[in-house]
Design an enzyme around this catalytic site. Structure first.
Site, PDB file in Angstrom:
ATOM      1  N   THR A 138       0.709  -1.243  -0.212  1.00 42.72           N
ATOM      2  CA  THR A 138       0.061   0.000   0.079  1.00 42.72           C
ATOM      3  C   THR A 138       0.786   1.346  -0.012  1.00 42.72           C
ATOM      4  OG1 THR A 138      -0.178  -0.154   2.410  1.00 42.72           O
ATOM      5  CG2 THR A 138      -1.872  -1.001   1.269  1.00 42.72           C
ATOM      6  N   GLY A 139       2.192   1.100   0.028  1.00 38.81           N
ATOM      7  CA  GLY A 139       3.405   2.379  -0.062  1.00 38.81           C
ATOM      8  C   GLY A 139       2.334   3.624   0.026  1.00 38.81           C
ATOM      9  N   THR A 140       1.756   4.134   1.220  1.00 37.85           N
ATOM     10  CA  THR A 140       0.751   4.945   1.692  1.00 37.85           C
ATOM     11  C   THR A 140       1.198   6.082   2.357  1.00 37.85           C
ATOM     12  OG1 THR A 140      -1.371   4.595   2.312  1.00 37.85           O
ATOM     13  CG2 THR A 140       0.195   3.506   3.528  1.00 37.85           C
ATOM     14  N   THR A 141      -0.051   6.870   2.883  1.00 35.05           N
ATOM     15  CA  THR A 141       0.022   7.714   3.983  1.00 35.05           C
ATOM     16  C   THR A 141      -1.315   7.610   4.642  1.00 35.05           C
ATOM     17  OG1 THR A 141       1.129   9.484   2.260  1.00 35.05           O
ATOM     18  CG2 THR A 141       0.345  10.292   4.364  1.00 35.05           C
ATOM     19  N   ASP A 199      -4.595   7.974   1.760  1.00 39.36           N
ATOM     20  CA  ASP A 199      -4.625   8.254   0.234  1.00 39.36           C
ATOM     21  C   ASP A 199      -5.473   6.978  -0.418  1.00 39.36           C
ATOM     22  OD1 ASP A 199      -2.070   6.834  -1.288  1.00 39.36           O
ATOM     23  OD2 ASP A 199      -2.507   6.575   0.907  1.00 39.36           O
TER      24      ASP A 199
END
Lengths: 216, 217
Positions: free
Chosen positions: B15-18, B33
């Site tokens: 999910t490389g995410t915030t 996000d």
């Protein structure tokens, strides 16, 4: 481990793993840095001034490998002295930045240092140049070092065009304080240099005088 | 220029995410996000929802390996609904967080997922809990996670105030997500925000073009 390998800071590379920032305002520039130098997990110098003069009105901010950064700064300092005698007047900030960039680019495989160059000259007033990895770009402000990642959001949100000298100094001090709180490789005191037409002012802000935030 | 540990070390869809959650006076805001990527090179979904409801007033955000996070949440949802039937009362936010923590801790060698749990319960009001990768559980008034969170630590430290109003907190969360999406290439898309209070739950979706813009855009 049963063998005696000695303290780890003897074998670790000395990095300035740091937070540096420079910002331009109408009439000059403000540079800021933290003061921590680390070798692995040890802090080998907690009061290092990473704002290094390249000329009377041009400073650079050091980050990355301490040895590489200092060497580049000293080489460029020498070259600028020769250059300013040759042209008979104070050098331009862009010249200093170009000299830094040429070294960074030519030796980019061997070196691992990033210098931000900022200063004042008569022709273009206050300027900030970033020289990461051998590029040369003029920017309204620049951040660098390991602590800069944590404050990208803050500087993006808070920067406005046309800030005054005092607002810029406050911006730099707040940014450094936030980065020093989150980055293990940044800390100590904050050094500030303000360069404008009339003067170059160096200032130190001690740890307990730095701005604090809701969780402190 | 040190390499920083990012979600790109996660295999498969990450999910490389915030993600973030923040308490305000009377409730919590939890948001994320909407980008899912493979290896940081291909965006496999532009509109994934990472804010999952685990009970009426309890939501979770996931970070790390998408597959692991979905599996853990599915199990946690089941445990939680069973628990609330047994107790004959809505579960506490800390119970939801503890269920996630147990799963993450007991299976720490196989899993690569972290969570932010936020919600409202009768006992302690609005709360935010973080379950990190190895299974640590702590409570904080505001917390951020995912690869994009690195860039907004400074912003969150500077701008978060305890006991903000609902509107201030929504604006804060919106700004923080927009800033992180602006700097992190594996976060992006729309901003999903959920506001949880005693009286109810409200979803706010902010499309990319309506996100706050900053000086260089």
């Amino acid at each position: 481990m049963l063998e005696e390998t000695g303290p780890e800071w003897l074998s670790e590379e000395v990095k300035t793993g740091t937070t540096i920032i420079a910002i331009e305002y109408n009439g000059g520039v403000v540079l800021g840095s933290d003061s921590r130098v680390s070798a692995g997990a040890s802090v080998v110098n907690r009061v290092m001034n990473k704002l290094s003069p390249l000329h009377d009105k041009i400073y650079c901010a050091l980050s990355g490998s301490a040895a590489d950064a200092q060497t580049i700064a000293e080489m460029v300092n020498y070259h600028l002295d020769v250059h300013s005698i040759e042209i008979g007047e104070d050098p331009q900030v862009r010249s200093a930045a170009t000299l830094v960039r040429n070294i960074s680019y030519k030796y980019k495989e061997e070196l691992s240092a990033h210098l931000i160059v900022a200063g004042w000259d008569r022709r273009n007033k206050g300027q900030v140049f970033a020289t990461l990895n051998g590029l040369l770009t003029r920017q309204p402000f620049a951040v660098g070092g390991s602590g800069s990642s944590y404050v990208y959001g803050f500087v993006d949100a808070e920067y406005r065009k046309g800030m005054s000298k005092e607002e810029c100094q406050q911006f730099v001090v707040s940014t450094l304080s936030l980065a020093m709180n989150r980055d293990g490789s940044s800390g100590g005191v904050a050094y500030l240099v303000t360069i404008d037409e009339h003067s170059t002012e160096e200032k130190v802000i001690l740890g307990n005088d730095l701005p604090t935030f809701f969780d402190q | 220029m040190e390499k920083r540990c990012t979600d790109s070390q996660v295999k498969g869809v990450s999910t490389g995410t915030t993600i973030l959650a923040a308490t305000f006076d009377g409730g919590v805001v939890i948001g994320s996000d909407s980008r899912a990527s493979i290896g940081g090179e291909y965006v496999s979904s532009k509109t994934i929802n990472k804010v999952i409801q685990v009970h009426d007033r309890i939501f979770c955000c996931m970070a790390g390996s998408l597959a692991d996070a979905q599996a853990v949440i599915k199990t946690a949802k089941f445990h939680l609904s069973f628990h609330s039937v047994q107790m004959e009362t809505p579960p506490l936010v800390i119970s939801a967080a503890s269920v996630l923590k147990e799963l993450c801790y007991k299976n720490k060698d196989e899993l690569q997922a972290g969570f932010i749990t936020a919600g409202w319960d009768r006992k302690k009001g609005p709360q935010v809990y973080v379950v990190s990768l190895g299974g640590m559980l702590i409570s904080q008034p505001v917390t951020i996670g995912g690869s994009g969170s690195t860039y907004i630590y400074g912003y969150v430290d500077a701008k978060y105030k305890p006991n903000m109003s609902r509107e201030e907190c929504l604006q804060f969360a919106n700004n923080a997500l927009a800033l992180a999406m602006g700097r992190d290439n594996v976060s992006g898309g729309v901003a999903h925000l959920v506001v949880i209070t005693e009286t109810g739950v409200e979803h706010v979706v902010v499309p990319g073009d309506k996100l706050p813009k900053f000086h260089d855009e």
